[in-house]
Write an enzyme that holds these catalytic residues in place. Structure first.
Site: not given
Length: 278
Positions: A233-235, A237, A262
């Protein structure tokens, strides 16, 4: 000339220079690097801020439908037998997202350029003083979706509860801990309970090149232990796919990217818990 075989998920500038006329080159830059007036010769735009994201979705950079993705890629002249190399202007940032999307649509003849445009220019290789563009014939790309490579919040919640899986967050340590504000309004600070923080930049070494496979394996193993099923996951994708690239180079075979990341999980919701701290 025959289409060259892609030697792996990552290729260097020397390899691309040798095969430049025989592969499709995509510029997948986003943000400030999008549309920059310099490109690797012949590069075409893989526009993650444009046609190659689903703008009807709530989260930015959401994967388009298989039909829309195939239509966009055909419009860029790609056929099923082509070889593709993707780069971006930041180094290895959004190029990994384009590579992962192609994989998720069943296309394995693609690689990321190690170090991106900065490494290409540092090697003294030629560039053209124009933005990435394409006006040639349409391609025959066929989408063959692999649903398990891009997953939703439910799959991530299941992974968080699965002792055989590990969920990695590619954001900075400050955003993960909730001590730095989120760049997108309305999102809670912090992280998923049980997630592991591995900022994507820590997978890169001098010159923005990906670290050797053994070092990548150590970086993931130090957090995941013996777990082999990894979720990222990240901010929004994008940089989660840098972790997916690193894990692939490190030899992990069961990997998935949380498409909403996120931008979805961080929204106010009792169904998606958030904690703060390291």
């Amino acid at each position: 000339m025959p289409v060259p075989e892609i030697p792996g998920p990552l290729v260097g500038s020397a390899w691309l220079a040798q095969h430049l006329g025989d592969v499709v080159v995509f510029d997948a830059s986003v943000g400030a690097h999008r549309g920059a007036p310099v490109r690797i010769p012949g590069a075409r735009p893989f526009d993650l801020d444009g046609a190659l994201s689903d703008h009807a979705a709530a989260a930015p950079h959401t994967m388009p439908s298989a039909e829309d993705f195939a239509e966009a890629v055909r419009g860029l002249g790609v056929g099923d037998a082509d070889a593709v190399v993707v780069y971006d202007g930041a180094g290895i940032y959004s190029s990994a997202r384009a590579w992962w999307m192609l994989r998720a649509m069943g296309f394995d003849r693609a690689a990321v350029l190690d170090g991106g445009l900065p490494a290409w220019e540092a090697a003294g290789l030629p560039v053209e003083a124009e933005a990435a563009a394409y006006a040639g014939p349409r391609g025959s790309f066929t989408a063959r979706p692999r649903p398990g490579l891009l997953v939703d919040a439910g799959a991530v919640a299941g992974a968080l509860a699965d002792p055989a899986a590990a969920v990695f967050d590619a954001r900075t340590r400050e955003r993960f801990a909730g001590t730095a504000p989120e760049p997108r309004p309305g999102l809670r600070g912090g992280h998923m309970p049980g997630a592991l923080n591995l900022p994507f930049g820590e997978l890169q070494g001098p010159g923005g090149l990906m670290r050797p496979a053994g070092e990548l394996r150590e970086a993931f193993g130090a957090l995941a232990g013996e777990r082999e099923r990894l979720y990222f996951s990240c901010g929004s994708g994008v940089t989660a796919c840098v972790l997916a690239l690193g894990a692939t180079l490190a030899g992990y075979g069961e990997t998935a990217v949380y498409d909403g990341s996120w931008s979805e999980w961080g929204l106010p919701s009792e169904l998606r818990p958030v904690v703060t701290g390291p």
